[in-house]
Design an enzyme around this catalytic site. Structure first.
Site, mmCIF file in Angstrom:
data_model
loop_
_atom_site.group_PDB
_atom_site.id
_atom_site.type_symbol
_atom_site.label_atom_id
_atom_site.label_comp_id
_atom_site.label_asym_id
_atom_site.label_seq_id
_atom_site.Cartn_x
_atom_site.Cartn_y
_atom_site.Cartn_z
ATOM 1 N N GLY A 1 0.819 -1.212 0.000
ATOM 2 C CA GLY A 1 0.000 0.000 0.000
ATOM 3 C C GLY A 1 0.847 1.253 0.000
ATOM 4 O O GLY A 1 0.614 2.195 -0.769
ATOM 5 N N ASP A 2 1.865 1.276 0.854
ATOM 6 C CA ASP A 2 2.779 2.416 0.902
ATOM 7 C C ASP A 2 3.527 2.577 -0.418
ATOM 8 O O ASP A 2 3.673 3.687 -0.932
ATOM 9 C CB ASP A 2 3.792 2.217 2.035
#
Length: 399
Positions: free
Chosen positions: A170-171
């Site tokens: 996600g990051d």
């Protein structure tokens, strides 16, 4: 690192990175790899928490995510520190930040006001939920964005809880989309002279790679679920057992499946009504996987791989770090490089990617070993500060 030493398509672009942990700093890493000059602002003394992240007695994650960066330590909670940051940003092309929305504004660093002073400034704002909307002020980490964006619900075995991928996807996705937004904004600025604000949220970055998850539900009423190692209805595409390990085969297209059948010594399977078409193979997926698995487990991984190469069937080993470091293709492509780190010595890490033919990026500088080690170099070169002024800031613990 000076601008003259920089190489790559972003040579001459100045970036101030105010992020921490993964999403903001990975965006800075991507821009730095392509030649931008990255000045990373860290809190004095403790620095970015990423300095302590990673496995082993001497964590090495920092060596990757902080490469090609210069460390400047500034206490952004002080008026004097905020003034230095504003002056640096006034000299920058891009500002990256991944704090909770409203943090920059509380530090008197509102991007709208910053752009009044530096209209060419591009501000990349990475956050959990974006800068607007009812959830904007909520705290958000990569895993939360993965859950909201649809990723976690479809990863893992169907009879178990949703699984984590194994990396902070996600990051990394948010950082990549933030970088892409910055590059698009640079192109617009080249035409108009105006910068802009790039709003990259974690959950929307994940949503972007969810393929047809939304329309499949909206149009066909189909809701994707966890399916383990298979692609539901698409066969054969799975991890199969060998006598000494596992091997991934993707032969789910008619012509490729026929080549797999030939490799198996069973060319007639390609004409069998149960497997002859994409739809038929999907309907009989479990049965087909079982047949292939019975065959693969009679072979070693090496023998199976040789057959797959001979018959041009897309397939591959399940690699871990030792496999990657030993593989000749990784070496030939410089997919893994060695960087001399001031703390860790020679550190193997992923190389610069993507590869450009005319203006390739590079790793020109190891990650900063000490917090604020580039204070004097950056503040003198960017802001014209003399040694006395810099020493005074150090004495007052502003930097």
């Amino acid at each position: 690192m000076s601008e003259l030493q920089s190489t790559g398509p972003l040579k001459g672009i100045r970036v101030v990175e105010m992020g921490q942990l993964i999403a903001g700093p990975f965006c800075g890493q991507l821009l730095g790899d392509m030649g931008a000059e990255i000045v990373k602002i860290e809190p004095p003394a403790q620095g970015d928490p990423m300095r302590a992240w990673g496995r082993g007695e001497r964590p090495s994650w920092w060596a990757v995510i902080a490469r090609n960066k210069q460390s400047v330590s500034i206490d952004l909670r002080t008026a004097a520190g905020q003034d230095i940051a504003r002056r640096l940003i006034g000299e920058a092309d891009i500002l990256i930040e991944n704090f909770r929305p409203g943090t920059l504004e509380r530090w008197n660093l509102d991007p709208v006001e910053l752009r009044k002073v530096n209209p060419r400034l591009i501000v990349v704002r990475v956050s959990g939920y974006g800068q607007t909307g009812p959830y904007a002020s909520r705290a958000g980490f990569g895993g939360i964005g993965e859950a909201m964006g649809g990723w976690r619900a479809i990863v893992g075995e169907p009879d178990r809880a949703p699984a984590r991928m194994g990396v902070s996807i996600g990051d990394s996705l948010a950082a990549t989309y933030g970088c892409m937004g910055a590059l698009a904004a640079l192109h617009h600025r080249a035409q108009s002279g105006e910068g802009q604000i790039v709003d990259a949220s974690l959950y929307e970055s994940v949503l972007q790679v969810m393929e047809s998850l939304i329309p499949e539900y909206a149009v066909a009423g189909y809701q994707r679920t966890r399916t383990g190692s298979i692609l539901p209805g698409i066969a054969p595409s799975n991890v199969y057992p060998c006598s000494d390990g596992e091997y991934l085969i993707g032969a789910n297209q008619d012509a490729v499946f026929a080549r797999l059948c030939a490799a198996m010594g069973r060319p007639e399977m390609a004409q069998d009504a149960r497997y002859a078409t994409h739809v038929a193979r999907g309907a009989n997926q479990a049965e087909l996987d079982a047949l292939i698995g019975q065959w693969t487990q009679t072979l070693t991984v090496e023998a199976l791989e040789a057959l797959m190469i001979e018959h041009a069937v897309p397939a591959g080993r399940i690699y871990g770090a030792p496999d990657m470091m030993a593989d000749p293709h990784f070496k030939a492509r410089e997919a893994i490089i060695e960087v001399e780190d001031p703390v860790l010595g020679k550190v193997p890490m992923q190389g610069v990617f993507p590869k450009l033919s005319a203006t390739p990026g590079s790793v020109r500088k190891a990650a900063p070993g000490a917090v604020g080690e580039d204070n004097a170099a950056v503040l003198s070169r960017w802001l014209g500060m003399d040694a006395g002024a810099i020493a005074a800031l150090e004495q007052d613990k502003i930097i």
